[in-house]
Scaffold this motif. Structure first.
Motif, PDB file in Angstrom:
ATOM      1  N   GLN A 197      -9.319  75.776  66.154  1.00 36.95           N
ATOM      2  CA  GLN A 197     -10.042  76.231  67.330  1.00 36.95           C
ATOM      3  C   GLN A 197     -10.099  75.098  68.351  1.00 36.95           C
ATOM      4  O   GLN A 197     -10.243  73.932  67.991  1.00 36.95           O
ATOM      5  CB  GLN A 197     -11.463  76.662  66.958  1.00 36.95           C
ATOM      6  N   PHE A 198      -9.996  75.465  69.627  1.00 40.70           N
ATOM      7  CA  PHE A 198     -10.016  74.486  70.712  1.00 40.70           C
ATOM      8  C   PHE A 198     -11.191  74.776  71.627  1.00 40.70           C
ATOM      9  O   PHE A 198     -11.381  75.919  72.072  1.00 40.70           O
ATOM     10  CB  PHE A 198      -8.705  74.526  71.498  1.00 40.70           C
ATOM     11  N   ARG A 199     -11.989  73.756  71.902  1.00 44.01           N
ATOM     12  CA  ARG A 199     -13.140  73.856  72.781  1.00 44.01           C
ATOM     13  C   ARG A 199     -12.891  73.006  74.025  1.00 44.01           C
ATOM     14  O   ARG A 199     -13.005  71.790  73.986  1.00 44.01           O
ATOM     15  CB  ARG A 199     -14.404  73.377  72.061  1.00 44.01           C
ATOM     16  N   PHE A 200     -12.505  73.669  75.124  1.00 45.12           N
ATOM     17  CA  PHE A 200     -12.212  72.967  76.361  1.00 45.12           C
ATOM     18  C   PHE A 200     -13.455  72.864  77.235  1.00 45.12           C
ATOM     19  O   PHE A 200     -14.459  73.502  76.986  1.00 45.12           O
ATOM     20  CB  PHE A 200     -11.088  73.674  77.121  1.00 45.12           C
ATOM     21  N   HIS A 201     -13.353  72.028  78.292  1.00 45.85           N
ATOM     22  CA  HIS A 201     -14.497  71.748  79.172  1.00 45.85           C
ATOM     23  C   HIS A 201     -15.722  71.381  78.337  1.00 45.85           C
ATOM     24  O   HIS A 201     -16.845  71.785  78.640  1.00 45.85           O
ATOM     25  CB  HIS A 201     -14.807  72.957  80.066  1.00 45.85           C
ATOM     26  N   THR A 202     -15.488  70.600  77.305  1.00 46.37           N
ATOM     27  CA  THR A 202     -16.557  70.196  76.386  1.00 46.37           C
ATOM     28  C   THR A 202     -16.493  68.689  76.187  1.00 46.37           C
ATOM     29  O   THR A 202     -15.486  68.159  75.724  1.00 46.37           O
ATOM     30  CB  THR A 202     -16.409  70.922  75.035  1.00 46.37           C
ATOM     31  N   THR A 203     -17.566  68.010  76.538  1.00 49.71           N
ATOM     32  CA  THR A 203     -17.636  66.558  76.419  1.00 49.71           C
ATOM     33  C   THR A 203     -18.423  66.179  75.174  1.00 49.71           C
ATOM     34  O   THR A 203     -19.535  66.673  74.966  1.00 49.71           O
ATOM     35  CB  THR A 203     -18.300  65.942  77.651  1.00 49.71           C
ATOM     36  N   VAL A 204     -17.845  65.330  74.346  1.00 49.26           N
ATOM     37  CA  VAL A 204     -18.556  64.816  73.172  1.00 49.26           C
ATOM     38  C   VAL A 204     -19.446  63.664  73.631  1.00 49.26           C
ATOM     39  O   VAL A 204     -18.980  62.678  74.196  1.00 49.26           O
ATOM     40  CB  VAL A 204     -17.571  64.357  72.093  1.00 49.26           C
ATOM     41  N   ARG A 205     -20.754  63.803  73.384  1.00 47.08           N
ATOM     42  CA  ARG A 205     -21.723  62.808  73.845  1.00 47.08           C
ATOM     43  C   ARG A 205     -21.920  61.674  72.831  1.00 47.08           C
ATOM     44  O   ARG A 205     -22.127  60.529  73.217  1.00 47.08           O
ATOM     45  CB  ARG A 205     -23.074  63.491  74.107  1.00 47.08           C
ATOM     46  N   SER A 206     -21.867  62.003  71.549  1.00 42.53           N
ATOM     47  CA  SER A 206     -22.079  60.966  70.533  1.00 42.53           C
ATOM     48  C   SER A 206     -21.553  61.446  69.192  1.00 42.53           C
ATOM     49  O   SER A 206     -21.373  62.651  68.962  1.00 42.53           O
ATOM     50  CB  SER A 206     -23.566  60.623  70.412  1.00 42.53           C
ATOM     51  N   ILE A 207     -21.290  60.481  68.323  1.00 47.15           N
ATOM     52  CA  ILE A 207     -20.917  60.779  66.943  1.00 47.15           C
ATOM     53  C   ILE A 207     -21.747  59.890  66.024  1.00 47.15           C
ATOM     54  O   ILE A 207     -22.081  58.760  66.356  1.00 47.15           O
ATOM     55  CB  ILE A 207     -19.409  60.563  66.694  1.00 47.15           C
ATOM     56  N   THR A 208     -22.077  60.430  64.861  1.00 55.46           N
ATOM     57  CA  THR A 208     -22.889  59.703  63.878  1.00 55.46           C
ATOM     58  C   THR A 208     -22.191  59.755  62.527  1.00 55.46           C
ATOM     59  O   THR A 208     -21.918  60.851  62.017  1.00 55.46           O
ATOM     60  CB  THR A 208     -24.292  60.318  63.760  1.00 55.46           C
ATOM     61  N   PRO A 209     -21.870  58.607  61.929  1.00 54.23           N
ATOM     62  CA  PRO A 209     -21.210  58.615  60.614  1.00 54.23           C
ATOM     63  C   PRO A 209     -22.112  59.213  59.546  1.00 54.23           C
ATOM     64  O   PRO A 209     -23.338  59.291  59.695  1.00 54.23           O
ATOM     65  CB  PRO A 209     -20.954  57.124  60.346  1.00 54.23           C
ATOM     66  N   GLY A 210     -21.495  59.611  58.465  1.00 52.16           N
ATOM     67  CA  GLY A 210     -22.256  60.115  57.332  1.00 52.16           C
ATOM     68  C   GLY A 210     -21.489  61.152  56.552  1.00 52.16           C
ATOM     69  O   GLY A 210     -20.333  61.452  56.835  1.00 52.16           O
ATOM     70  N   SER A 211     -22.145  61.700  55.560  1.00 45.98           N
ATOM     71  CA  SER A 211     -21.572  62.779  54.754  1.00 45.98           C
ATOM     72  C   SER A 211     -22.560  63.949  54.736  1.00 45.98           C
ATOM     73  O   SER A 211     -23.438  63.988  53.870  1.00 45.98           O
ATOM     74  CB  SER A 211     -21.291  62.284  53.333  1.00 45.98           C
ATOM     75  N   PRO A 212     -22.510  64.828  55.700  1.00 46.55           N
ATOM     76  CA  PRO A 212     -21.455  64.947  56.707  1.00 46.55           C
ATOM     77  C   PRO A 212     -21.702  64.056  57.911  1.00 46.55           C
ATOM     78  O   PRO A 212     -22.800  63.541  58.106  1.00 46.55           O
ATOM     79  CB  PRO A 212     -21.534  66.417  57.099  1.00 46.55           C
ATOM     80  N   ALA A 213     -20.654  63.888  58.732  1.00 44.67           N
ATOM     81  CA  ALA A 213     -20.786  63.206  60.018  1.00 44.67           C
ATOM     82  C   ALA A 213     -21.274  64.207  61.054  1.00 44.67           C
ATOM     83  O   ALA A 213     -21.036  65.410  60.933  1.00 44.67           O
ATOM     84  CB  ALA A 213     -19.443  62.607  60.436  1.00 44.67           C
ATOM     85  N   GLN A 214     -21.968  63.700  62.076  1.00 43.01           N
ATOM     86  CA  GLN A 214     -22.526  64.590  63.096  1.00 43.01           C
ATOM     87  C   GLN A 214     -21.900  64.303  64.456  1.00 43.01           C
ATOM     88  O   GLN A 214     -21.611  63.161  64.803  1.00 43.01           O
ATOM     89  CB  GLN A 214     -24.047  64.418  63.199  1.00 43.01           C
ATOM     90  N   LEU A 215     -21.725  65.364  65.211  1.00 38.21           N
ATOM     91  CA  LEU A 215     -21.134  65.279  66.548  1.00 38.21           C
ATOM     92  C   LEU A 215     -22.011  66.052  67.517  1.00 38.21           C
ATOM     93  O   LEU A 215     -22.441  67.175  67.226  1.00 38.21           O
ATOM     94  CB  LEU A 215     -19.714  65.844  66.511  1.00 38.21           C
ATOM     95  N   VAL A 216     -22.317  65.447  68.666  1.00 40.11           N
ATOM     96  CA  VAL A 216     -23.092  66.108  69.710  1.00 40.11           C
ATOM     97  C   VAL A 216     -22.165  66.352  70.891  1.00 40.11           C
ATOM     98  O   VAL A 216     -21.542  65.421  71.415  1.00 40.11           O
ATOM     99  CB  VAL A 216     -24.289  65.251  70.159  1.00 40.11           C
ATOM    100  N   HIS A 217     -22.046  67.608  71.302  1.00 41.74           N
ATOM    101  CA  HIS A 217     -21.156  67.951  72.412  1.00 41.74           C
ATOM    102  C   HIS A 217     -21.890  68.842  73.399  1.00 41.74           C
ATOM    103  O   HIS A 217     -22.917  69.452  73.088  1.00 41.74           O
ATOM    104  CB  HIS A 217     -19.892  68.644  71.913  1.00 41.74           C
TER     105      HIS A 217
END
Length: 436
Positions: A197-217
């Motif tokens: 899946q592709f999410r365009f016009h979407t900016t990733v604001r931050s990423i957080t390592p871990g299991s699972p890792a987290q992504l804020v977009h």
């Protein structure tokens, strides 16, 4: 595994395909409206393993870095710490990448305006002497590079201007020339068929390592996101300006088993909060593209494949029925210096193929690419749980496609838990760990 990819340039698209082909659930995030919309939009389209190491020209071509003492220090430090093992791994990765590209082209029946062969044009004896050590190095590494005289060059490229002084050339038969953006669109569709899946016009604001890792977009429409590249004219290439999923408003938090950062210099603000100090700078590449002039009396008015003018470092690429001039390795340029580079590109074309381009339908492009002080990419695990890196694949924007397919394939195996295989090149000296 559920995997996020940040960036839908050629690195991100190839990574999305390889991970999808291994059965993972892949989501690609990009701030633009389509794949290959920035640094991969109108690059030179050259895939040339033999040029991935700096043997063909002065180190750091076209760089105006004297004003940056910090960067000069990093360059000197990188030169002193030059790792022959890393360069050997880079070259093997480039060869593997070309093989992977050819495999995908045949198995998926991809048509991306491809031609074969790259001819480096030498105007003077001095240029020939400057590259002789590099030719010896290529021979030691088993790469094919044929030295030609002027007549032999003109047999390969019959359209070369007979009035232009030409000493000879170096022919790289293993190189390919093609439409990188068209390839990215085709491979994106193949990845989607596999479930990506592709999410365009979407900016990733931050990423957080871990299991699972987290992504804020967050959804960022074009008017809120000025683009770093400029384009003028009809690209004559696929466009898709719609998102493949509905985009809710406001920051969105999602968890993934792995996050692969393929965002070039856009990776710096994402990775800095995690303690990374990436020795990367943002360099510019520029290109001019226009239809080839068609004259029945002169069927070879333009190039048949790809050429590089050794004097200037400017490339000439045949892209279908168009010709593309490319120059790379500049800092951010003023409008006046941009005019100078355009004039230089026009001069090189006029030197070798006078009258070949229809300037009335000219497309101008300027994009950016990430460059590391030691000239090597940053691949593999980041050292933080769930975060992987696929960055700075190009020593210059002329070669931004050369490593993409191989790096994506190797990373997909590592993320899947297959750290090595009989056919996979080693990338241990190309990881983040070498930077300390």
């Amino acid at each position: 595994m559920r995997i996020a990819i940040i960036g839908a340039g050629i690195a991100g698209v190839t990574t999305a395909y390889e991970l999808s082909a291994q059965g993972h659930q892949v989501t690609v995030f990009d701030r633009c409206g389509s794949v290959a919309a920035e640094g991969s939009f109108a690059n030179a389209g050259i895939v040339a393993p033999a040029m991935i190491l700096p043997w063909t020209a002065k180190p750091w071509p076209h760089l105006s870095l004297r004003h940056s003492l910090g960067w000069q220090w990093q360059r000197r430090r990188a030169a002193k710490a030059s790792n022959p093992a890393a360069q050997e791994q880079l070259l093997k990765l480039a060869q593997f990448s070309l093989d992977r590209l050819q495999t995908l082209r045949r198995s998926l029946q991809l048509d991306y305006e491809r031609t074969e062969g790259l001819l480096m044009l030498l105007r003077t004896e001095r240029e020939r002497q400057q590259i002789q050590p590099g030719l010896e190095r290529l021979a030691q590494m088993g790469l094919s590079a044929t030295t030609l005289d002027a007549e032999q060059c003109r047999r390969i490229e019959p359209g070369l201007n007979p009035e232009q002084a030409l000493l000879g050339g170096i022919y790289l038969p293993q190189a390919e020339i093609g439409n990188c953006r068209q390839f990215a669109h085709l491979l994106r569709m193949e990845a989607q068929r596999l479930g990506a899946q592709f999410r365009f016009h979407t900016t990733v604001r931050s990423i957080t390592p871990g299991s699972p890792a987290q992504l804020v977009h967050e959804y960022t429409p074009p008017e809120e996101r000025p683009g770093p590249s400029t384009r003028q004219g009809d690209s004559r290439e696929p466009k898709d300006n719609i998102d493949t999923q509905p985009a809710p408003a406001g920051p969105q938090h999602e968890n993934f088993d792995a996050i692969v950062v393929c965002a070039g210099v856009g990776a710096i603000p994402l990775l800095q909060p995690l303690g990374f100090k990436l020795p990367m700078v943002q360099l510019q590449g520029e290109s001019l593209t226009a239809p080839l002039r068609q004259l029945e009396a002169h069927p070879d008015l333009g190039p048949r494949a790809g050429l590089v003018d050794q004097t200037s470092g400017i490339s000439i690429s045949r892209i279908g029925q168009r010709v593309r001039l490319s120059i790379s390795g500049h800092w951010n340029r003023s409008p006046s210096s941009a005019k100078d580079s355009h004039a230089a590109m026009h001069k090189v074309l006029n030197d070798w193929f006078p009258g070949a381009m229809q300037n009335g339908q000219l497309q101008q492009w300027r994009g950016t690419h990430a460059h590391v002080a030691d000239g090597l990419p940053i691949l593999g695990t980041s050292g933080h749980a769930g975060i992987w890196l696929n960055l700075a694949l190009e020593p210059s924007n002329l070669l931004s496609w050369t490593l993409a397919n191989g790096a994506a394939n190797v990373l997909s195996h590592q993320i899947s838990g297959n750290q090595a295989g009989p056919d996979l090149p080693e990338i241990s000296d190309l990881t983040m760990g070498r930077l300390g």
